[in-house]
Scaffold this active site. Structure first.
Site, PDB file in Angstrom:
ATOM      1  N   GLU A  17       0.852  -1.189   0.000  1.00 11.84           N
ATOM      2  CA  GLU A  17       0.000   0.000   0.000  1.00 11.84           C
ATOM      3  C   GLU A  17       0.890   1.242   0.000  1.00 11.84           C
ATOM      4  O   GLU A  17       1.788   1.371   0.833  1.00 11.84           O
ATOM      5  CB  GLU A  17      -0.907  -0.015   1.228  1.00 11.84           C
ATOM      6  CG  GLU A  17      -1.905   1.120   1.271  1.00 11.84           C
ATOM      7  CD  GLU A  17      -2.771   1.083   2.521  1.00 11.84           C
ATOM      8  OE1 GLU A  17      -3.427   2.101   2.790  1.00 11.84           O
ATOM      9  OE2 GLU A  17      -2.774   0.055   3.236  1.00 11.84           O
ATOM     10  N   ASP A  19      -5.252   9.318   9.240  1.00 13.43           N
ATOM     11  CA  ASP A  19      -3.876   8.968   9.572  1.00 13.43           C
ATOM     12  C   ASP A  19      -3.512   9.371  10.991  1.00 13.43           C
ATOM     13  O   ASP A  19      -3.830  10.469  11.442  1.00 13.43           O
ATOM     14  CB  ASP A  19      -2.903   9.641   8.603  1.00 13.43           C
ATOM     15  CG  ASP A  19      -3.072   9.153   7.179  1.00 13.43           C
ATOM     16  OD1 ASP A  19      -3.613   8.046   7.010  1.00 13.43           O
ATOM     17  OD2 ASP A  19      -2.673   9.859   6.242  1.00 13.43           O
TER      18      ASP A  19
END
Length: 253
Positions: free
Chosen positions: A47, A58
């Site tokens: 990824e 995040d």
């Protein structure tokens, strides 16, 4: 069956590391080196994050990696150009927020992907109801739009999310952002088993996974794991040997 799904369906203990494109002392010039390292260690897919100024999903480790990449003027366009010259047998998965794709132009974005080894897309701020922005452009391409499914989501909603999914299901193991450790629900294993029964698509578990104990646990109840913050941190600290060892151990339980 598209390449990404076929690759992940062929084995158990899939390991998918996450890296931030451009978070390298040589910026994007180091991307190929990192991909080759992760491929040789035994990754099932890789990824690749696109840095963004407002990364809502995040945690701090990946957010800081994104800021370092942005400081090197890394952009979606430059990442796609770099990926065109990278050869790998491991399918790549782009993780990006929708805004950079929209600004680039969705049709142009998909066309650029076809010149790379990218076989999957993760767009965390694109809800199921808005997938029509992307799906018509990739239906006949070897590219999958991977859904994120929170394990606390009602079963009725989970069914909606996985009904026409391709590639794999990204099972979000915790509530919150990536990298949040030791916050797993006692019901997590049950939730993963329930989700896996809703689909024939491989279910991979991510968010907060940082130890081999975590990996062993989730390999028992899903098709594998996605590990981000630990990989990003170790690579930033030049601990490539630790990354290789972690992946090799993770896939050999």
């Amino acid at each position: 069956m598209k390449t990404l799904q076929a690759k992940l369906s062929n084995k158990k203990n899939n390991f998918v590391p996450y890296i931030m494109a451009g978070d390298h002392e040589r910026g994007l010039e180091g991307l190929n080196e990192t991909i080759q390292l992760l491929e040789q260690a035994g990754s099932s897919a890789i990824e690749i994050g696109v840095p963004f100024s407002d990364p809502v999903a995040d945690g701090p480790v990946i957010e800081q990696a994104g800021l370092r990449a942005l400081a090197k003027n890394v952009s979606l366009s430059k990442i796609l150009d770099s990926l065109k010259s990278i050869e790998t047998e491991v399918p790549l998965v782009i993780m990006t927020y929708f805004n950079p794709v929209y600004q680039f132009g969705i049709e142009n974005f998909v066309a650029a992907l076809e010149s790379t080894a990218v076989k999957g897309l993760i767009i965390p701020d694109l809800p199921k109801e808005h997938e029509a922005y992307i799906k018509p452009f990739i239906t006949d391409k070897d590219i999958c739009l991977v859904p994120l499914v929170s394990l606390t989501t009602p079963i009725s909603r989970q069914k909606e999310l996985v009904v026409d999914a391709e590639g794999f299901i990204y099972a979000v193991a915790i509530n919150g952002v990536t990298g949040k450790e030791n916050a797993y629900s006692n019901q997590l294993d049950h939730h993963l088993e329930t989700l896996s029964k809703l689909t024939d698509i491989p279910v991979l578990t991510g968010f907060g996974i940082s130890t081999l104990t975590d990996v062993e646990r989730f390999n028992k109840v899903s098709a594998g794991v996605i590990v981000g913050s630990k990989i990003v941190r170790d690579l930033h600290e030049n601990k490539e040997s630790d990354v290789i060892k972690f992946i090799e151990n993770a896939i050999n339980f």
